[in-house]
Structure formats: C-alpha cells, structure tokens
Motif scaffolding. Structure first.
Motif, PDB file in Angstrom:
ATOM      1  N   TYR A  78      33.610  41.349  38.994  1.00 34.53           N
ATOM      2  CA  TYR A  78      32.520  41.916  39.788  1.00 34.53           C
ATOM      3  C   TYR A  78      31.257  41.944  38.934  1.00 34.53           C
ATOM      4  N   LEU A  79      30.187  41.386  39.480  1.00 32.14           N
ATOM      5  CA  LEU A  79      28.912  41.259  38.779  1.00 32.14           C
ATOM      6  C   LEU A  79      27.832  42.012  39.540  1.00 32.14           C
ATOM      7  N   ILE A  80      27.129  42.925  38.844  1.00 27.42           N
ATOM      8  CA  ILE A  80      25.954  43.549  39.442  1.00 27.42           C
ATOM      9  C   ILE A  80      24.725  42.851  38.877  1.00 27.42           C
ATOM     10  N   SER A  81      23.843  42.444  39.777  1.00 24.88           N
ATOM     11  CA  SER A  81      22.624  41.734  39.386  1.00 24.88           C
ATOM     12  C   SER A  81      21.427  42.644  39.615  1.00 24.88           C
ATOM     13  N   GLU A  82      20.687  42.870  38.544  1.00 24.19           N
ATOM     14  CA  GLU A  82      19.612  43.858  38.550  1.00 24.19           C
ATOM     15  C   GLU A  82      18.444  43.471  39.442  1.00 24.19           C
ATOM     16  N   LEU A  83      18.008  42.239  39.374  1.00 22.79           N
ATOM     17  CA  LEU A  83      16.796  41.837  40.086  1.00 22.79           C
ATOM     18  C   LEU A  83      17.036  41.658  41.580  1.00 22.79           C
ATOM     19  N   ALA A  84      18.217  41.175  41.945  1.00 24.48           N
ATOM     20  CA  ALA A  84      18.528  40.948  43.361  1.00 24.48           C
ATOM     21  C   ALA A  84      19.186  42.154  44.016  1.00 24.48           C
ATOM     22  N   ASN A  85      19.612  43.147  43.205  1.00 27.25           N
ATOM     23  CA  ASN A  85      20.327  44.312  43.737  1.00 27.25           C
ATOM     24  C   ASN A  85      21.544  43.883  44.554  1.00 27.25           C
ATOM     25  N   THR A  86      22.376  43.055  43.929  1.00 30.09           N
ATOM     26  CA  THR A  86      23.575  42.564  44.596  1.00 30.09           C
ATOM     27  C   THR A  86      24.809  42.816  43.737  1.00 30.09           C
ATOM     28  N   ILE A  87      25.951  42.863  44.419  1.00 24.45           N
ATOM     29  CA  ILE A  87      27.259  42.849  43.772  1.00 24.45           C
ATOM     30  C   ILE A  87      27.960  41.579  44.241  1.00 24.45           C
ATOM     31  N   THR A  88      28.426  40.786  43.300  1.00 22.25           N
ATOM     32  CA  THR A  88      29.108  39.544  43.636  1.00 22.25           C
ATOM     33  C   THR A  88      30.502  39.564  43.028  1.00 22.25           C
ATOM     34  N   ALA A  89      31.488  39.174  43.828  1.00 21.61           N
ATOM     35  CA  ALA A  89      32.877  39.132  43.363  1.00 21.61           C
ATOM     36  C   ALA A  89      33.330  37.686  43.244  1.00 21.61           C
ATOM     37  N   TYR A  90      34.078  37.416  42.176  1.00 18.87           N
ATOM     38  CA  TYR A  90      34.614  36.079  41.931  1.00 18.87           C
ATOM     39  C   TYR A  90      36.119  36.170  41.704  1.00 18.87           C
ATOM     40  N   ASP A  91      36.840  35.241  42.300  1.00 21.64           N
ATOM     41  CA  ASP A  91      38.255  35.060  41.996  1.00 21.64           C
ATOM     42  C   ASP A  91      38.322  34.243  40.707  1.00 21.64           C
ATOM     43  N   VAL A  92      38.950  34.799  39.680  1.00 26.55           N
ATOM     44  CA  VAL A  92      38.946  34.184  38.352  1.00 26.55           C
ATOM     45  C   VAL A  92      40.265  33.462  38.105  1.00 26.55           C
ATOM     46  N   THR A  93      40.173  32.248  37.586  1.00 26.85           N
ATOM     47  CA  THR A  93      41.365  31.497  37.189  1.00 26.85           C
ATOM     48  C   THR A  93      41.255  31.115  35.719  1.00 26.85           C
ATOM     49  N   TYR A  94      42.405  31.116  35.058  1.00 33.56           N
ATOM     50  CA  TYR A  94      42.485  30.698  33.658  1.00 33.56           C
ATOM     51  C   TYR A  94      42.924  29.237  33.635  1.00 33.56           C
ATOM     52  N   ARG A  95      42.023  28.373  33.216  1.00 29.87           N
ATOM     53  CA  ARG A  95      42.277  26.943  33.270  1.00 29.87           C
ATOM     54  C   ARG A  95      43.039  26.462  32.036  1.00 29.87           C
ATOM     55  N   GLU A  96      43.717  25.333  32.210  1.00 33.63           N
ATOM     56  CA  GLU A  96      44.500  24.778  31.111  1.00 33.63           C
ATOM     57  C   GLU A  96      43.626  24.301  29.956  1.00 33.63           C
ATOM     58  N   ASN A  97      42.356  23.987  30.244  1.00 30.37           N
ATOM     59  CA  ASN A  97      41.467  23.519  29.174  1.00 30.37           C
ATOM     60  C   ASN A  97      40.784  24.674  28.447  1.00 30.37           C
ATOM     61  N   LYS A  98      41.343  25.878  28.605  1.00 39.00           N
ATOM     62  CA  LYS A  98      40.864  27.074  27.908  1.00 39.00           C
ATOM     63  C   LYS A  98      39.435  27.448  28.310  1.00 39.00           C
ATOM     64  N   THR A  99      39.176  27.340  29.613  1.00 38.61           N
ATOM     65  CA  THR A  99      37.937  27.845  30.193  1.00 38.61           C
ATOM     66  C   THR A  99      38.307  28.736  31.373  1.00 38.61           C
ATOM     67  N   LEU A 100      37.311  29.393  31.942  1.00 40.26           N
ATOM     68  CA  LEU A 100      37.524  30.232  33.114  1.00 40.26           C
ATOM     69  C   LEU A 100      36.910  29.572  34.340  1.00 40.26           C
ATOM     70  N   GLY A 101      37.616  29.679  35.469  1.00 43.57           N
ATOM     71  CA  GLY A 101      37.071  29.227  36.739  1.00 43.57           C
ATOM     72  C   GLY A 101      36.638  30.422  37.567  1.00 43.57           C
ATOM     73  N   PHE A 102      35.520  30.285  38.269  1.00 44.12           N
ATOM     74  CA  PHE A 102      34.980  31.380  39.078  1.00 44.12           C
ATOM     75  C   PHE A 102      34.738  30.891  40.502  1.00 44.12           C
ATOM     76  N   ASN A 103      35.415  31.499  41.463  1.00 39.89           N
ATOM     77  CA  ASN A 103      35.225  31.166  42.868  1.00 39.89           C
ATOM     78  C   ASN A 103      34.661  32.391  43.581  1.00 39.89           C
ATOM     79  N   GLU A 104      33.421  32.295  44.058  1.00 36.46           N
ATOM     80  CA  GLU A 104      32.791  33.439  44.714  1.00 36.46           C
ATOM     81  C   GLU A 104      33.521  33.780  46.014  1.00 36.46           C
ATOM     82  N   VAL A 105      33.901  35.059  46.154  1.00 35.28           N
ATOM     83  CA  VAL A 105      34.623  35.498  47.348  1.00 35.28           C
ATOM     84  C   VAL A 105      33.883  36.591  48.110  1.00 35.28           C
ATOM     85  N   TYR A 106      32.832  37.147  47.495  1.00 35.57           N
ATOM     86  CA  TYR A 106      32.080  38.214  48.168  1.00 35.57           C
ATOM     87  C   TYR A 106      30.716  38.339  47.509  1.00 35.57           C
ATOM     88  N   SER A 107      29.702  38.640  48.316  1.00 37.60           N
ATOM     89  CA  SER A 107      28.391  39.004  47.790  1.00 37.60           C
ATOM     90  C   SER A 107      27.715  39.926  48.790  1.00 37.60           C
TER      91      SER A 107
END
Length: 243
Positions: free
Chosen positions: A78-107
């Motif tokens: 969950y991300l709060i953004s100061e300038l836009a006054n929004t809360i955005t939710a992302y479905d997080v996945t742990y990738r095999e290449n040792k990075t994170l994936g973020f899929n927006e599911v709510y804003s």
C-alpha cells in the motif's frame, strides 16, 4: 532524474521519504516523492543492488508504504502519495530473477474512493493493522474538523484539526472501503504510531508542537476519543511507543 517532474516546485530533484524492508527481508524499498518512483534494492549480504523500481502515477509524489501479507499468502503493498492524495494497492510477486513484480489492484483518494481531497491537503503517514483488517492514513492541512483544544482538556476555544482516515481492507482483492474520518487532534499530523495492543494511537502534530493519544477499538478499527495531550517544544515530526 534527467528533468523535474510534473510538479516542478516539489519534484525538482529526488526526494526519498522512507526506507522500508519487505516482509521476507529480501528487498529494501524507498518511496521517492520527487521521481514518482518506489526505488527497490535487492539485499545481497551486507550490500544492496538496485533492481526494477515501481513507477507511480506522474506527479503523484510517493511518500510512505506498508505491506500486508494475508493468511492465504498474498502480499500487498500500500502506497500513500502525498501530492495526489491517493492510496494505491499492488499485488506483489517475488520473481525468480530476484526482483519484485507489482500489479496495481486498487487506487483511491485518501478521503475514500470517489472523494476529492480538500485544496492544499497532503497525505502523510500510512499504517496497516497487524490483523490485516484495517488501514489508517493521516492527512495534513485539510482543517476538516473543529475540536475543543486538547491542551485545555476540552474547555478552551475550538481549534482546527486535520484528519486521520481509516479504511477496512478486503484481503481477497486488496481494495479499501472508507470506515471513518476522525480529527487528528490538531494541525499537520506528519506521523502517528499505534501501540502493540492496537488500542492507542499517538499522533505527532508538527505545527502545533503537540502529541495526542487517541483511543482505538482494535476489533472495529475505529478511533474513539482524544484521551491525552502533551506539548512538545519545537516541531513534532515523529512519535513512537516504547513497549
């Protein structure tokens, strides 16, 4: 950054606002208000390696984040953004290449989905309850409430107060539903903390040089009353329970 962001007065350069560890301890995340990014670094022993960042909406100004791991094993950011006054939710996945994936599911707005933030308001802190059922944010400079002065035990003149807004979390989808709008106890609630029991909220009020304690019902997620207040010299930027 090769150039200022869409809000050049606030996004003329990178502005990292927080350093946050992911639930597995594998990544360090840094919301960067100036660059509209959540920068991500993989933990490699005692070293950090920059990996793919999360790109936020242009001009939104990412400020703070919180993770939620559901009993079913889903991980949300969950991300709060100061300038836009929004809360955005992302479905997080742990990738095999040792990075994170973020899929927006709510804003949605920090004032509830479909609501418009007052002119001049700016989102600040974000917190997810340990039971994963509730999320609370603070909003500065909205003067949404007029309350009895906490410094005079409610007997003095009315004073303006900014907001603490609470939401219920749908653990299946990550979506939020506005639960309650509540006075923060004064002006510019830059940060707040919740005790381990979940029944007390301490709010640092930067412009009022004040800390207030608010009761909270851990079962319903709702705030109750301002039960204590203390004046602190200077601007209050953070308050933490020592338990």
């Amino acid at each position: 950054m090769s150039a200022p962001g869409p809000n050049p007065s606030r996004q003329e350069a990178p502005h990292p606002h927080e350093v946050f560890l992911d639930p597995k301890g594998q990544f360090v995340l840094v919301p960067d208000l100036g660059a509209d990014l959540v920068r991500v670094f993989a933990v490699d022993g005692v070293n950090l390696a920059a990996v793919d960042s999360l790109t936020a909406a242009p001009g939104s100004g990412p400020r703070h984040i919180e993770f939620l791991v559901t009993p079913e094993g889903k991980t949300y950011l969950y991300l709060i953004s100061e300038l836009a006054n929004t809360i955005t939710a992302y479905d997080v996945t742990y990738r095999e290449n040792k990075t994170l994936g973020f899929n927006e599911v709510y804003s949605g707005s920090t004032y509830g989905e479909g609501a418009t933030a007052p002119v001049g308001a700016s989102g600040a802190e974000i917190w997810v309850s340990p039971d994963g059922k509730f999320l609370t944010v603070s909003s500065r400079n909205d003067s949404a409430f007029s309350i009895s002065n906490p410094d005079t035990n409610g007997e003095g003149a009315q004073v303006p107060s900014d907001s603490l807004n609470s939401f219920s979390i749908n653990a299946q989808t990550g979506a939020l539903t506005l639960l309650q709008k509540f006075p923060a106890g004064g002006r510019i609630p830059r940060q707040f903390s919740v005790n381990k029991a979940g029944d007390l909220v301490a709010v640092g009020l930067q412009s009022d040089s004040r800390v207030v304690i608010i009761s909270r019902d851990a079962a319903s997620g709702k705030l109750g009353d301002i039960i204590a207040s203390a004046n602190v010299e200077g601007e209050v930027t953070a308050v933490i329970f020592d338990e």
